[in-house]
Design a protein around this motif. Structure first.
Motif, short mmCIF file in Angstrom:
data_model
loop_
_atom_site.label_atom_id
_atom_site.label_comp_id
_atom_site.label_asym_id
_atom_site.label_seq_id
_atom_site.Cartn_x
_atom_site.Cartn_y
_atom_site.Cartn_z
N ILE A 44 -13.39 -7.94 8.49
CA ILE A 44 -14.36 -7.58 7.42
C ILE A 44 -13.39 -7.39 6.32
CG2 ILE A 44 -16.40 -6.89 8.55
CD1 ILE A 44 -15.67 -4.04 7.64
N PRO A 45 -13.87 -7.89 4.80
CA PRO A 45 -12.91 -7.60 3.91
C PRO A 45 -13.12 -6.25 3.40
CG PRO A 45 -15.21 -8.70 3.06
CD PRO A 45 -14.90 -8.59 4.63
N THR A 46 -11.77 -5.80 3.27
CA THR A 46 -11.56 -4.43 2.71
C THR A 46 -10.68 -4.28 1.23
OG1 THR A 46 -9.41 -4.25 3.70
CG2 THR A 46 -11.45 -3.66 4.98
N VAL A 47 -10.96 -3.07 0.56
CA VAL A 47 -10.06 -2.77 -0.38
C VAL A 47 -9.24 -1.49 -0.07
CG1 VAL A 47 -9.93 -1.82 -2.76
CG2 VAL A 47 -11.77 -3.55 -2.21
N ALA A 48 -7.98 -1.45 -0.09
CA ALA A 48 -7.02 -0.37 0.49
C ALA A 48 -6.92 0.61 -0.75
CB ALA A 48 -5.89 -0.87 0.93
N ILE A 49 -7.15 1.93 -0.69
CA ILE A 49 -6.70 2.72 -1.60
C ILE A 49 -6.08 3.86 -1.02
CG2 ILE A 49 -7.81 4.37 -3.14
CD1 ILE A 49 -10.30 3.04 -3.44
N GLY A 50 -4.89 3.62 -0.98
CA GLY A 50 -3.98 4.53 -0.37
C GLY A 50 -4.21 4.41 1.30
N ARG A 51 -4.30 5.39 1.89
CA ARG A 51 -4.85 5.17 3.46
C ARG A 51 -6.26 5.07 3.49
NH1 ARG A 51 -5.41 10.72 6.22
NH2 ARG A 51 -5.82 12.05 4.52
N TYR A 52 -7.07 5.07 2.73
CA TYR A 52 -8.63 4.93 2.82
C TYR A 52 -8.92 3.43 2.64
CZ TYR A 52 -8.21 9.92 1.84
OH TYR A 52 -7.65 11.16 2.16
N TYR A 53 -10.07 3.14 3.53
CA TYR A 53 -10.66 1.64 3.10
C TYR A 53 -12.00 1.96 2.32
CZ TYR A 53 -7.79 -0.25 7.20
OH TYR A 53 -7.20 -0.82 7.92
N ARG A 54 -12.09 1.18 1.47
CA ARG A 54 -13.35 0.96 0.73
C ARG A 54 -13.68 -0.45 0.81
NH1 ARG A 54 -12.96 5.50 1.41
NH2 ARG A 54 -13.33 7.20 -0.02
N PHE A 55 -15.29 -0.87 0.73
CA PHE A 55 -15.78 -2.15 0.75
C PHE A 55 -16.43 -2.55 -0.31
CE2 PHE A 55 -15.13 0.58 4.51
CZ PHE A 55 -14.45 -0.43 5.27
N ARG A 56 -15.95 -3.70 -0.92
CA ARG A 56 -16.72 -4.36 -2.06
C ARG A 56 -17.91 -4.87 -1.71
NH1 ARG A 56 -13.06 -8.46 -4.40
NH2 ARG A 56 -14.80 -9.44 -4.78
N LEU A 57 -19.03 -4.51 -2.30
CA LEU A 57 -20.47 -4.87 -1.89
C LEU A 57 -20.66 -6.54 -1.97
CD1 LEU A 57 -23.41 -4.33 -0.96
CD2 LEU A 57 -23.97 -3.78 -3.49
N ASP A 58 -20.17 -7.07 -3.07
CA ASP A 58 -20.23 -8.45 -3.20
C ASP A 58 -19.55 -9.26 -2.08
OD1 ASP A 58 -17.85 -7.62 -4.34
OD2 ASP A 58 -17.68 -9.24 -5.71
N ALA A 59 -18.46 -8.83 -1.60
CA ALA A 59 -17.47 -9.20 -0.67
C ALA A 59 -18.33 -9.18 0.80
CB ALA A 59 -16.05 -8.97 -0.40
#
Length: 79
Positions: A44-59
């Motif tokens: 799944i597409p992710t956004v890395a913020i340091g060691r954390y994953y976040r996920f863009r709703l549109d992606a």
């Protein structure tokens, strides 16, 4: 003097369109561990913020519409 009670402090809202693994898990009705597993494997597409994953709703919506078939690797994994 205002006598109304102060509302309790809650978790800060995610930035517009950015979800936590817990929010993605609730959306898909799966465990948070499953979402992290998909993220680590590049499914799944992710956004890395340091060691954390976040996920863009549109992606995620785009990924869902594509049937969840695209595998993300390297640079394009983290959109």
């Amino acid at each position: 003097m205002n006598s109304s009670p102060t509302p309790p402090i809650t978790e800060a809202p995610a930035p517009q369109g950015l979800l936590t693994a817990e929010q993605v898990a609730a959306r898909w009705q799966v465990s948070r561990a499953h979402v992290y597993g998909l993220a680590r494997s590049g499914r799944i597409p992710t956004v890395a913020i340091g060691r954390y994953y976040r996920f863009r709703l549109d992606a995620l919506i785009e990924w869902e519409r594509a049937g969840g078939t695209r595998v993300y690797s390297g640079r394009d994994r983290r959109v």
